[in-house]
Design an enzyme around this catalytic site. Structure first.
Site, PDB file in Angstrom:
ATOM      1  N   HIS A  16       0.867  -1.198   0.000  1.00  0.00           N
ATOM      2  CA  HIS A  16       0.000   0.000   0.000  1.00  0.00           C
ATOM      3  C   HIS A  16       0.891   1.232   0.000  1.00  0.00           C
ATOM      4  O   HIS A  16       1.347   1.691   1.045  1.00  0.00           O
ATOM      5  CB  HIS A  16      -0.926  -0.036   1.232  1.00  0.00           C
ATOM      6  CG  HIS A  16      -1.961   1.049   1.250  1.00  0.00           C
ATOM      7  ND1 HIS A  16      -3.173   0.910   1.896  1.00  0.00           N
ATOM      8  CD2 HIS A  16      -1.971   2.301   0.728  1.00  0.00           C
ATOM      9  CE1 HIS A  16      -3.880   2.022   1.765  1.00  0.00           C
ATOM     10  NE2 HIS A  16      -3.162   2.888   1.059  1.00  0.00           N
ATOM     11  N   GLU A 199     -11.267   3.264   5.967  1.00  0.00           N
ATOM     12  CA  GLU A 199     -10.264   4.178   6.533  1.00  0.00           C
ATOM     13  C   GLU A 199     -11.034   5.246   7.310  1.00  0.00           C
ATOM     14  O   GLU A 199     -10.895   5.377   8.520  1.00  0.00           O
ATOM     15  CB  GLU A 199      -9.421   4.805   5.408  1.00  0.00           C
ATOM     16  CG  GLU A 199      -8.345   5.780   5.900  1.00  0.00           C
ATOM     17  CD  GLU A 199      -7.575   6.459   4.759  1.00  0.00           C
ATOM     18  OE1 GLU A 199      -8.086   6.508   3.617  1.00  0.00           O
ATOM     19  OE2 GLU A 199      -6.446   6.963   5.020  1.00  0.00           O
ATOM     20  N   ASP A 277       1.735   3.927   2.862  1.00  0.00           N
ATOM     21  CA  ASP A 277       0.691   4.785   2.290  1.00  0.00           C
ATOM     22  C   ASP A 277       1.290   5.965   1.503  1.00  0.00           C
ATOM     23  O   ASP A 277       1.420   5.866   0.284  1.00  0.00           O
ATOM     24  CB  ASP A 277      -0.282   5.275   3.367  1.00  0.00           C
ATOM     25  CG  ASP A 277      -1.693   5.537   2.842  1.00  0.00           C
ATOM     26  OD1 ASP A 277      -1.950   5.281   1.651  1.00  0.00           O
ATOM     27  OD2 ASP A 277      -2.540   5.985   3.641  1.00  0.00           O
ATOM     28  N   ASP A 278       1.627   7.042   2.192  1.00  0.00           N
ATOM     29  CA  ASP A 278       2.199   8.246   1.552  1.00  0.00           C
ATOM     30  C   ASP A 278       3.377   8.705   2.402  1.00  0.00           C
ATOM     31  O   ASP A 278       3.277   9.675   3.159  1.00  0.00           O
ATOM     32  CB  ASP A 278       1.131   9.350   1.487  1.00  0.00           C
ATOM     33  CG  ASP A 278      -0.079   8.920   0.681  1.00  0.00           C
ATOM     34  OD1 ASP A 278       0.019   8.927  -0.554  1.00  0.00           O
ATOM     35  OD2 ASP A 278      -1.096   8.532   1.289  1.00  0.00           O
TER      36      ASP A 278
HETATM   37  N1  HPA Z   1      -6.651   7.328   1.380  1.00  0.00           N
HETATM   38  C1  HPA Z   1      -7.352   7.707   0.306  1.00  0.00           C
HETATM   39  N2  HPA Z   1      -6.787   8.224  -0.764  1.00  0.00           N
HETATM   40  C2  HPA Z   1      -5.470   8.378  -0.777  1.00  0.00           C
HETATM   41  C3  HPA Z   1      -4.696   8.008   0.296  1.00  0.00           C
HETATM   42  C4  HPA Z   1      -5.323   7.443   1.428  1.00  0.00           C
HETATM   43  O1  HPA Z   1      -4.714   7.064   2.441  1.00  0.00           O
HETATM   44  N3  HPA Z   1      -3.410   8.303  -0.030  1.00  0.00           N
HETATM   45  C5  HPA Z   1      -3.429   8.806  -1.281  1.00  0.00           C
HETATM   46  N4  HPA Z   1      -4.676   8.864  -1.742  1.00  0.00           N
HETATM   47 ZN    ZN Z   2      -3.784   4.757   0.588  1.00  0.00          ZN
END
Ligand code: HPA
Ligand code: ZN
Length: 326
Positions: A16, A199, A277-278
């Protein structure tokens, strides 16, 4: 052996990761300069100071703004190579990376420029670092299903190099049901399918991802724990959850890393994994997610080994490809 050394030495995969979310502020300035793009920030420090989020949308606003510096094939190549170097240093052998083509095509950057740059970096990472990877095309859920179909059509010439499709961006108000048809079309093309669900969205969105999109993995999935029947179903189906602890902390999905449910997920028998994630926005790459989470919730070595195993069994690698990594 210390905890950090143990974790870094475990062969693992990242499942992810949004490649646009690996854009470091230093790189943002470099790409802005070479592309002649004006930034609303005067310094790297100012950018980092802006990374204080109270929810997903706060983050997305700044994440889409950051992506505006990405214009050329070279930008996408350099972005992805920098990510692969970081994650290789964390002991990752494989990464399944998301990209958001609509973020770029909307600005006039052709799909091919994005895909060609990323694919060239993926080949280079395998040759130079021994890190394999697969590419997942994400649809932006705040846009329409027609828009998602147009994006899937753009991807048609690349389908031999794209393993699957995903669903990201603003979750609440954009349930999986909005994309039922385009996901069916993706599955009909032989693509794997994943979706961000649970989430910020309710358990009902996780049910929709399972029943309407027929996902192969759930991205995040935290809020599934609010529903015991859903949790049991995820256990019985052996569904992989791609959990992102530092993201959850930064986006206030959890109040405190010590309160993160990752250990409870494993104890319940859920096939959870740990991911970044990011990473440029949330304060840590794969290794840091593992180390900080292990310390905060007290993961045992057995649990860490389980997480590493889950990262491969939940991947889209074939059994032979997995065997080659272990
Ligand atoms: N959630 C939803 N969209 C996203 C995310 C996330 O964690 N990171 C980048 N786009
Ligand atoms: Zn994500």
């Amino acid at each position: 052996q210390d905890l950090e050394g143990f974790i870094l030495g475990l062969p693992k995969a990242e499942l992810h990761l949004h490649i646009e979310g690996s854009l470091e502020p230093e790189q943002m300035f470099e790409f802005a300069r070479r592309n002649g793009v004006a930034l609303p920030f005067a310094s790297v420090e100012e950018v980092r100071a802006a990374y204080a989020f109270s929810n997903l949308q706060d983050f997305l606003d700044i994440y889409y703004q950051g992506a505006r510096v990405l214009l050329t094939r070279q930008d996408f190549h350099d972005l992805a190579m920098a990510y692969f170097r970081r994650v290789a240093a964390d002991g990752a052998r494989h990464a399944e990376i998301f990209f958001d083509p609509q973020t770029h095509t909307e600005r006039g950057v052709p799909f091919d420029v994005v895909a060609d740059g990323l694919l060239a970096a993926m080949d280079q990472a395998q040759a130079e670092l021994g890190v394999t990877s697969k590419l997942i095309l994400c649809f932006l859920r705040h846009l329409s299903e027609d828009d998602a179909f147009a994006t899937l059509n753009h991807a048609d010439p690349y389908l031999d190099r794209i393993v699957g499709v995903g669903l990201d961006s603003s979750e609440v108000g954009h349930p999986p049901s909005k994309f039922e048809k385009v996901f069916a079309a993706a599955r009909a093309r032989g693509l794997k399918v994943v979706a961000h669900a649970g989430e910020e969205g309710p358990p009902a969105y996780v049910y929709e991802a399972l029943d309407l999109l027929e996902v192969d993995r759930i991205d995040h999935g935290n809020r599934a724990l609010e529903d015991a029947a859903l949790t049991q179903r995820l256990v019985l189906e052996g569904m992989t959850l791609t959990v992102c602890p530092l993201s959850n902390l930064k986006l206030c999905v959890v109040d405190d890393l010590a309160a993160h449910p990752i250990r409870r997920m494993l104890q319940l028998g859920l096939r959870a994994t740990v991911n970044s994630d990011d990473p440029a926005y949330f304060g840590g790459y794969l290794g840091q997610n593992w180390v900080e989470t292990a310390k905060a919730v007290g993961l045992t070595r057995d649990e860490l080994v389980t997480l590493a195993r889950n990262s491969f069994t939940g991947s889209f690698l074939t059994d032979d490809e997995i065997a080659a990594h272990l």
